[in-house]
Design a protein around this motif. Structure first.
Motif, PDB file in Angstrom:
ATOM      1  N   CYS A   1      86.267-106.121  45.820  1.00  0.00           N
ATOM      2  CA  CYS A   1      85.797-104.550  46.052  1.00  0.00           C
ATOM      3  C   CYS A   1      84.710-105.019  46.912  1.00  0.00           C
ATOM      4  O   CYS A   1      83.546-105.553  46.563  1.00  0.00           O
ATOM      5  CB  CYS A   1      85.457-104.141  44.641  1.00  0.00           C
ATOM      6  SG  CYS A   1      84.908-102.432  44.740  1.00  0.00           S
TER       7      CYS A   1
ATOM      8  N   GLU B   1      83.165-101.843  48.237  1.00  0.00           N
ATOM      9  CA  GLU B   1      82.384-100.656  47.794  1.00  0.00           C
ATOM     10  C   GLU B   1      83.375-100.105  46.591  1.00  0.00           C
ATOM     11  O   GLU B   1      84.577-100.445  46.618  1.00  0.00           O
ATOM     12  CB  GLU B   1      82.049 -99.683  49.006  1.00  0.00           C
ATOM     13  CG  GLU B   1      81.165-100.314  49.841  1.00  0.00           C
ATOM     14  CD  GLU B   1      80.695 -99.316  50.854  1.00  0.00           C
ATOM     15  OE1 GLU B   1      81.178 -98.053  50.763  1.00  0.00           O
ATOM     16  OE2 GLU B   1      79.986 -99.695  51.787  1.00  0.00           O
ATOM     17  N   ASP B   2      83.176 -98.819  46.002  1.00  0.00           N
ATOM     18  CA  ASP B   2      83.810 -98.622  45.079  1.00  0.00           C
ATOM     19  C   ASP B   2      85.152 -97.871  45.760  1.00  0.00           C
ATOM     20  O   ASP B   2      85.935 -97.576  44.992  1.00  0.00           O
ATOM     21  CB  ASP B   2      83.184 -97.237  44.353  1.00  0.00           C
ATOM     22  CG  ASP B   2      82.182 -97.761  43.330  1.00  0.00           C
ATOM     23  OD1 ASP B   2      82.341 -98.798  43.020  1.00  0.00           O
ATOM     24  OD2 ASP B   2      81.371 -96.641  42.902  1.00  0.00           O
TER      25      ASP B   2
ATOM     26  N   CYS C   1      87.122-103.105  40.878  1.00  0.00           N
ATOM     27  CA  CYS C   1      85.551-102.385  41.139  1.00  0.00           C
ATOM     28  C   CYS C   1      84.905-101.825  39.889  1.00  0.00           C
ATOM     29  O   CYS C   1      83.506-102.142  39.961  1.00  0.00           O
ATOM     30  CB  CYS C   1      85.911-100.957  42.218  1.00  0.00           C
ATOM     31  SG  CYS C   1      86.458-101.373  43.745  1.00  0.00           S
ATOM     32  N   HIS C   2      85.528-101.122  39.005  1.00  0.00           N
ATOM     33  CA  HIS C   2      84.885-100.599  38.079  1.00  0.00           C
ATOM     34  C   HIS C   2      84.603-101.456  36.844  1.00  0.00           C
ATOM     35  O   HIS C   2      83.795-100.913  36.027  1.00  0.00           O
ATOM     36  CB  HIS C   2      85.811 -99.192  37.581  1.00  0.00           C
ATOM     37  CG  HIS C   2      85.642 -98.277  38.574  1.00  0.00           C
ATOM     38  ND1 HIS C   2      86.920 -97.255  38.521  1.00  0.00           N
ATOM     39  CD2 HIS C   2      85.151 -97.905  39.710  1.00  0.00           C
ATOM     40  CE1 HIS C   2      86.726 -96.608  39.471  1.00  0.00           C
ATOM     41  NE2 HIS C   2      85.907 -96.815  40.299  1.00  0.00           N
TER      42      HIS C   2
ATOM     43  N   THR D   1      80.789-101.955  36.871  1.00  0.00           N
ATOM     44  CA  THR D   1      80.047-100.602  36.345  1.00  0.00           C
ATOM     45  C   THR D   1      80.365-100.491  34.936  1.00  0.00           C
ATOM     46  O   THR D   1      79.937 -99.403  34.679  1.00  0.00           O
ATOM     47  CB  THR D   1      80.140 -99.458  37.341  1.00  0.00           C
ATOM     48  OG1 THR D   1      81.543 -98.959  37.389  1.00  0.00           O
ATOM     49  CG2 THR D   1      79.953-100.062  38.773  1.00  0.00           C
TER      50      THR D   1
END
Length: 550
Positions: free
Chosen positions: A247, A249-250, A281-282, A285
């Motif tokens: 990834c 960026e998001d 990506c997630h 987070t």
């Protein structure tokens, strides 16, 4: 204590939550448009063989309804082999033969039952050689929209062939970073006619330099319904020790597709690539991707030095997906004819445990072989042979028979029940587990090969497959009653073989799998009353019937 109930006449009503826990009921109740309630036991669909019976050339059970790519245990579709990478037992990702075989069998089943969908050609769409210069105007420099100097779209080397009239040559400035970014210089074309269903990108190309990139800009909707823009980068670089999916960026995802210094194809389902990329990506987070099923392609960008010979968007690419899986099995078969699982598996005892924990009874170190993987790979390889006529697939299927004649303790997949009945193990543990669905999947594969008549197999190959199938069918006939619970079926017999724990009762989806496999086997063994009767009884269990107590 307090009790809540509602009475109407002679009937007493209790909360559904009580019924569900009291009877260990699985499933769901959903309100229908007419106000009624639909009570379902499992998500799996019941398989009904064709009138002529299950066929090694036809769809594989009802796998066209099995969305392998959507499974949470799937890391994504590998950029080099274009087959699934699993992550269930190792977050770094690995190739799991069973998952790859099911992926190929799903797409074969879709191919023969529904065919391929629509397509939109972008390069090589029938232009005459004289029109190549006109096609150049559709490609501009990126970023910005400045025209390309000279004639970038030129006649192809094989312009005499249909659909190979023009090719795009490109050479862009080097990037400052090995990781592709949105504003890196490139050559771009805007997609103006792409539909929401054209979600598979197919490209035939070659990169003359390292780190070339084919980027696809798409729009998709997350759970809030708002359209979002994303970039999928397909980078021509070997995976090595790096991540196959990363990834930036998001909203930017990179798939490493290996060095492409000779002409080759990629076929990518953009929806799946975006979903799995967003999962990657997630994960950082703690968020979970929530993407609706449609994406729209808006732009395609080329970076590096190379040639693009063909580019199209299509609804499906079932044949390509099926053959990618079959090719993986041909290329990765070992000397025993198997495909070892390169991941550790821990096998526990039954569900009834001390302090709520299952007692471990065995550990399968990386490199273990599975009869289910062998059987489903054989089913895929025989179908790939029937579809293409390529005997390489058939020879690989024949070679895959060897582990069935080798005991599990010696690196094969064969166990023996009570010293009498051969059983092909999904998990070759020291104390056999006798997993039912894996065993029956292996029988289906053996049947598929035994029914394939070709000189490349030879009489010995056919007779070996038939012998293994007959021996396994005899064991199934003798042992199937041990799996019958009177209201469902057992997943395996580990409680018996290990002497530890209670029976592992098959959850609803596995019970449906047992029913479907029995349906296929009973259709090719029409005189086998035992297997036929168990199939009918277990189907009745699925519909709510229970055997009455004495």
């Amino acid at each position: 204590g307090n009790r809540e109930q509602a009475a109407k006449g002679d009937e007493i009503y209790v909360p559904l939550s009580f019924v569900q826990s009291y009877f260990f009921w699985q499933g769901a109740v959903q309100a229908q448009d007419d106000g009624s309630l639909a009570w379902t036991h499992a998500h799996g669909r019941i398989y009904k063989p064709p009138a002529a019976g299950y066929s090694p050339r036809g769809a594989y059970l009802n796998f066209e309804n099995s969305s392998v790519e959507q499974r949470g245990r799937l890391q994504g579709i590998d950029g080099v082999w274009e087959v699934p990478r699993s992550r269930r037992h190792d977050p770094k990702g690995y190739f799991y033969p069973i998952q790859i075989a099911q992926y190929g069998l799903r797409h074969y089943s879709l191919l023969v039952s529904r065919g391929e969908g629509k397509r939109q050609l972008i390069i090589s769409n029938g232009e005459t050689v004289q029109d190549c210069s006109t096609l150049s105007k559709h490609w501009v420099r990126w970023p910005g929209n400045t025209a390309i100097e000279g004639n970038a779209v030129v006649p192809s080397d094989d312009a005499s062939k249909p659909g190979q009239k023009c090719q795009l040559t490109f050479k862009t400035a080097r990037r400052s970073s090995k990781i592709p970014k949105a504003n890196d210089p490139g050559l771009a074309t805007t997609i103006t006619h792409g539909g929401r269903k054209l979600q598979v990108l197919s490209a035939k190309f070659v990169f003359k330099s390292k780190h070339g990139v084919l980027s696809v800009a798409v729009k998709g909707s997350q759970g809030n319904g708002k359209a979002q823009s994303y970039l999928l980068h397909y980078q021509a670089i070997n995976i090595g020790d790096g991540q196959p999916i990363s990834c930036v960026e998001d909203k930017e995802i990179v798939y490493r597709i290996g060095e492409r210094t000779s002409v080759s194809w990629i076929n990518r389902n953009l929806v799946i690539d975006l979903q799995k990329g967003l999962d990657t990506c997630h994960t950082k987070t703690g968020m979970k991707a929530s993407l609706k099923t449609d994406v729209t392609v808006t732009r395609i960008i080329l970076r590096g030095n190379g040639r693009l010979l063909k580019l199209l968007l299509q609804e499906t690419a079932h044949k390509e997906a099926m053959l990618s899986a079959a090719d993986w099995f041909v290329a990765n078969q070992d000397n025993m004819g198997s495909w070892p699982a390169d991941v550790e598996r821990r096998i526990s005892a039954g569900r009834q445990t001390e302090k709520g924990r299952a007692k471990q009874i065995d550990v399968l170190k990386p490199g273990w072989r599975s009869a289910m993987a062998q059987g489903q790979a054989i089913s895929l390889l025989t179908r790939a042979y029937h579809h293409t006529g390529n005997k390489t697939y058939l020879k690989a299927a024949l070679k895959a028979l060897k582990p069935f004649d080798v005991d599990s303790k010696d690196g094969g997949v064969r166990a023996t029940f009570l010293g009498r009945y051969p059983w092909y193990e999904e998990y070759p543990t020291t104390s056999p587990t006798f997993v039912l669905n894996g065993f029956m999947f292996s029988l289906v594969g053996l049947y598929d090969l035994a029914q394939t008549k070709d000189a490349a197999l030879g009489e010995k190959g056919v007779s070996t497959a038939q012998r293994l199938f007959n021996n396994g069918s005899s064991s199934l006939r003798a042992m199937i009653g041990l799996f019958d619970t009177g209201s469902g079926s057992s997943y395996d017999l580990r409680h018996f073989s290990s002497g530890v724990g209670a029976p592992v009762i098959a959850r609803a989806e596995y019970h449906v799998t047992h029913i479907n496999l029995l349906a296929a086997l009973s259709s090719v063994l029409p005189r086998d009353k035992v297997i036929s009767d168990v199939h009918k009884r277990w189907l009745a269990y699925h519909n709510g019937k229970r055997i009455k107590p004495n």
